[in-house]
Design an enzyme around this catalytic site. Structure first.
Site, PDB file in Angstrom:
ATOM      1  N   TYR A 100     -13.355   8.100   0.552  1.00 26.98           N
ATOM      2  CA  TYR A 100     -11.891   8.230   0.412  1.00 26.98           C
ATOM      3  C   TYR A 100     -11.489   9.701   0.511  1.00 26.98           C
ATOM      4  O   TYR A 100     -10.568  10.067   1.249  1.00 26.98           O
ATOM      5  CB  TYR A 100     -11.445   7.626  -0.926  1.00 26.98           C
ATOM      6  CG  TYR A 100     -10.015   7.930  -1.282  1.00 26.98           C
ATOM      7  CD1 TYR A 100      -8.966   7.378  -0.557  1.00 26.98           C
ATOM      8  CD2 TYR A 100      -9.706   8.782  -2.349  1.00 26.98           C
ATOM      9  CE1 TYR A 100      -7.643   7.668  -0.881  1.00 26.98           C
ATOM     10  CE2 TYR A 100      -8.389   9.066  -2.685  1.00 26.98           C
ATOM     11  CZ  TYR A 100      -7.359   8.508  -1.952  1.00 26.98           C
ATOM     12  OH  TYR A 100      -6.062   8.807  -2.276  1.00 26.98           O
ATOM     13  N   LYS A 134      -9.020  11.751   3.263  1.00 23.63           N
ATOM     14  CA  LYS A 134      -7.849  12.576   2.910  1.00 23.63           C
ATOM     15  C   LYS A 134      -7.968  13.969   3.535  1.00 23.63           C
ATOM     16  O   LYS A 134      -6.994  14.519   4.036  1.00 23.63           O
ATOM     17  CB  LYS A 134      -7.699  12.687   1.394  1.00 23.63           C
ATOM     18  CG  LYS A 134      -7.136  11.456   0.750  1.00 23.63           C
ATOM     19  CD  LYS A 134      -5.644  11.290   1.024  1.00 23.63           C
ATOM     20  CE  LYS A 134      -5.223   9.850   0.888  1.00 23.63           C
ATOM     21  NZ  LYS A 134      -3.889   9.527   1.337  1.00 23.63           N
ATOM     22  N   PRO A 153     -21.382   8.308 -13.133  1.00 23.68           N
ATOM     23  CA  PRO A 153     -21.839   9.354 -12.226  1.00 23.68           C
ATOM     24  C   PRO A 153     -20.660   9.888 -11.409  1.00 23.68           C
ATOM     25  O   PRO A 153     -19.816   9.099 -10.969  1.00 23.68           O
ATOM     26  CB  PRO A 153     -22.853   8.650 -11.308  1.00 23.68           C
ATOM     27  CG  PRO A 153     -22.933   7.237 -11.743  1.00 23.68           C
ATOM     28  CD  PRO A 153     -22.009   7.009 -12.893  1.00 23.68           C
ATOM     29  N   ASN A 186      -7.428   2.653 -12.245  1.00 25.11           N
ATOM     30  CA  ASN A 186      -6.927   3.830 -12.942  1.00 25.11           C
ATOM     31  C   ASN A 186      -6.668   3.537 -14.412  1.00 25.11           C
ATOM     32  O   ASN A 186      -6.447   2.390 -14.803  1.00 25.11           O
ATOM     33  CB  ASN A 186      -5.650   4.343 -12.267  1.00 25.11           C
ATOM     34  CG  ASN A 186      -5.949   4.844 -10.857  1.00 25.11           C
ATOM     35  OD1 ASN A 186      -7.074   5.264 -10.569  1.00 25.11           O
ATOM     36  ND2 ASN A 186      -4.974   4.755  -9.985  1.00 25.11           N
ATOM     37  N   ARG A 205      -7.622  14.932 -17.661  1.00 24.24           N
ATOM     38  CA  ARG A 205      -6.985  14.841 -16.350  1.00 24.24           C
ATOM     39  C   ARG A 205      -5.542  15.325 -16.436  1.00 24.24           C
ATOM     40  O   ARG A 205      -4.971  15.428 -17.510  1.00 24.24           O
ATOM     41  CB  ARG A 205      -6.975  13.378 -15.848  1.00 24.24           C
ATOM     42  CG  ARG A 205      -8.359  12.780 -15.618  1.00 24.24           C
ATOM     43  CD  ARG A 205      -9.058  13.392 -14.423  1.00 24.24           C
ATOM     44  NE  ARG A 205     -10.393  12.855 -14.226  1.00 24.24           N
ATOM     45  CZ  ARG A 205     -11.513  13.324 -14.785  1.00 24.24           C
ATOM     46  NH1 ARG A 205     -11.467  14.352 -15.620  1.00 24.24           N
ATOM     47  NH2 ARG A 205     -12.680  12.781 -14.520  1.00 24.24           N
ATOM     48  N   SER A 243      -4.387  14.314  -1.870  1.00 23.98           N
ATOM     49  CA  SER A 243      -4.868  14.043  -3.227  1.00 23.98           C
ATOM     50  C   SER A 243      -5.711  15.209  -3.720  1.00 23.98           C
ATOM     51  O   SER A 243      -6.392  15.878  -2.925  1.00 23.98           O
ATOM     52  CB  SER A 243      -5.725  12.777  -3.167  1.00 23.98           C
ATOM     53  OG  SER A 243      -6.476  12.655  -4.343  1.00 23.98           O
ATOM     54  N   ASN A 289      -0.702  -4.028   0.356  1.00 25.71           N
ATOM     55  CA  ASN A 289      -0.837  -3.747  -1.077  1.00 25.71           C
ATOM     56  C   ASN A 289       0.534  -3.530  -1.715  1.00 25.71           C
ATOM     57  O   ASN A 289       0.723  -2.607  -2.500  1.00 25.71           O
ATOM     58  CB  ASN A 289      -1.729  -2.520  -1.299  1.00 25.71           C
ATOM     59  CG  ASN A 289      -2.196  -2.422  -2.743  1.00 25.71           C
ATOM     60  OD1 ASN A 289      -2.441  -3.446  -3.388  1.00 25.71           O
ATOM     61  ND2 ASN A 289      -2.298  -1.220  -3.263  1.00 25.71           N
ATOM     62  N   ASN A 306       2.964  -2.712   5.879  1.00 24.90           N
ATOM     63  CA  ASN A 306       2.376  -4.005   6.294  1.00 24.90           C
ATOM     64  C   ASN A 306       2.186  -4.943   5.094  1.00 24.90           C
ATOM     65  O   ASN A 306       1.640  -6.020   5.247  1.00 24.90           O
ATOM     66  CB  ASN A 306       1.053  -3.798   7.044  1.00 24.90           C
ATOM     67  CG  ASN A 306      -0.056  -3.267   6.153  1.00 24.90           C
ATOM     68  OD1 ASN A 306       0.172  -2.978   4.969  1.00 24.90           O
ATOM     69  ND2 ASN A 306      -1.252  -3.125   6.705  1.00 24.90           N
TER      70      ASN A 306
END
Ligand SMILES: NC(=O)c1ccc[n+]([C@@H]2O[C@H](COP(=O)([O-])OP(=O)(O)OC[C@H]3O[C@@H](n4cnc5c(N)ncnc54)[C@H](O)[C@@H]3O)[C@@H](O)[C@H]2O)c1
Length: 337
Positions: free
Chosen positions: A148, A152, A292, A198, A230, A124, A35, A32
């Site tokens: 979020y 998922k 946090p 990110n 990470r 994820s 984004n 659509n």
């Protein structure tokens, strides 16, 4: 195979489209453009040398998705379309339930109506919440720490339930760690709107001068240099994993849940240093307090993906930095790479 990619004009979807085309599959994109840049389809066609049908539709619009699947009969769907910002999900939970959970239900209904029974889903590593240890294996407990992540997990469960009850013949839940980088052609990459959430897009924008410095949240974690660790994975490796997972589940009619990471932990400072080395640019940093909910260290055990469909990541952090920079620099009109 012919495959429909929901969200195929987005960051990971467009790279997967390129990987599938390279392996000889036919692609249909449904997006659509909430984004995605409008020029992604043209860029993909230049990159692949193939005409790619684009359907502009929302996954929640069942008649539109059914019509797309009838016009372009496919062997499988790869489902990328979703909202993905943790902060936004906490600010507007219903938006995320609607787009991600209702969106997936509507897509599955449309697939059922059009008799499409195989799906690969973008999950994820966020489903592990704050794990007790790393490397993370697929049988670690799942934990919800934000809306979020909740969506998922629910989306994974919906797909797993349909596979268990044989409404789907084959399904892959792919748990991505931290996708970064861009296609080495410079044709496609990640274009975050507003302030990037990110690390890599943020670092790239500091390098172009769009942002003055990088704030590093916490340098007192229990990691070699005190900054968070990470598992960054090059989007080109991730895209190839989709192609291999798809071929595996469609050929064998099986359902799987697998991690997609490199298995290597990289700290924020290591990533910054690798970026500076790969690009010759200096990244000013400012140390800020921990955020946090941030975990000190988080990386995958990716062995199951290798055992199941023969995939392992090939590209390293320097490749990720170089390719991110090539993309970001060209967007910013910088020609030093
Ligand atoms: N990028 C990451 O760090 C990351 C990590 C783990 C999982 N994921 C998951 O991977 C998937 C793809 O992520 P991405 O980084 O490529 O995001 P992205 O925003 O670049 O791509 C998502 C695409 O879906 C489209 N879209 C969104 N809602 C839609 C709807 N209702 N109908 C049709 N199209 C819609 C958007 O226009 C966009 O092109 C998402 O499901 C995301 O949650 C991403």
């Amino acid at each position: 195979m012919r495959v429909l990619l929901t969200g195929g004009a987005g960051y990971i979807g467009s790279h997967t489209a390129a990987a599938l085309a390279e392996r000889g599959h036919e692609i249909v994109i449904l997006d659509n453009f909430a984004n995605a840049e409008r020029d992604v389809p043209a860029r993909l066609e230049r990159l692949t040398g193939k005409k790619i049908p684009i359907i502009e539709a929302d996954i929640r619009d069942v008649p539109a998705v059914v019509a797309a699947l009838r016009e372009h009969p496919v062997d499988a769907v790869i489902h990328f379309a979703a909202l993905k910002a943790v902060g936004e999900s906490e600010a507007d939970p219903l938006l995320y339930y609607d787009m991600n959970i209702i969106g997936t239900i509507r897509l599955l209904q449309a697939m059922q109506e059009a008799n499409v029974t195989r799906i690969v889903f973008s999950s994820s590593a966020t489903v592990y919440g704050q794990p007790d240890s790393s490397p993370i294996l697929e049988d670690f407990p799942t934990r919800v720490e934000n809306i979020y992540g909740r969506t998922k997990l629910v989306m994974e469960d919906l797909i797993r339930d349909l596979a268990r009850t044989k409404k789907l013949k084959a399904a892959a839940n792919l748990r991505y760690f931290n996708p970064v980088g861009a296609h080495p052609s410079g044709q496609i990459g990640e274009t975050p709107r507003g302030v990037p959430n990110n690390l890599m897009p943020y670092v790239s924008q500091v390098a172009t001068g769009e942002r003055p410095h990088l704030r590093v949240f916490g340098n007192d974690y229990d990691t070699p240099d005190g900054t968070g660790v990470r598992d960054y994975i090059h989007v080109v490796d991730l895209a190839e994993a989709h192609a291999l997972a798809l071929e595996h589940i469609v050929t064998n009619d099986v359902s799987i849940t697998v991690n997609l990471g490199t298995g290597e932990g990289t700290s924020v400072l290591q990533l910054v240093t690798a970026f500076e080395t790969a690009t010759g640019r200096t990244i000013p940093i400012v140390i800020a307090p921990r955020r946090p909910g941030d975990v000190s260290s988080y990386y995958a055990n990716p062995a199951l993906a290798e055992q199941t469909f023969g995939w392992r990541a090939k590209l390293n952090v320097e490749d990720m930095c170089r390719d991110s920079w090539r993309w970001q620099a060209s967007r910013a009109g910088i020609n030093d790479i």
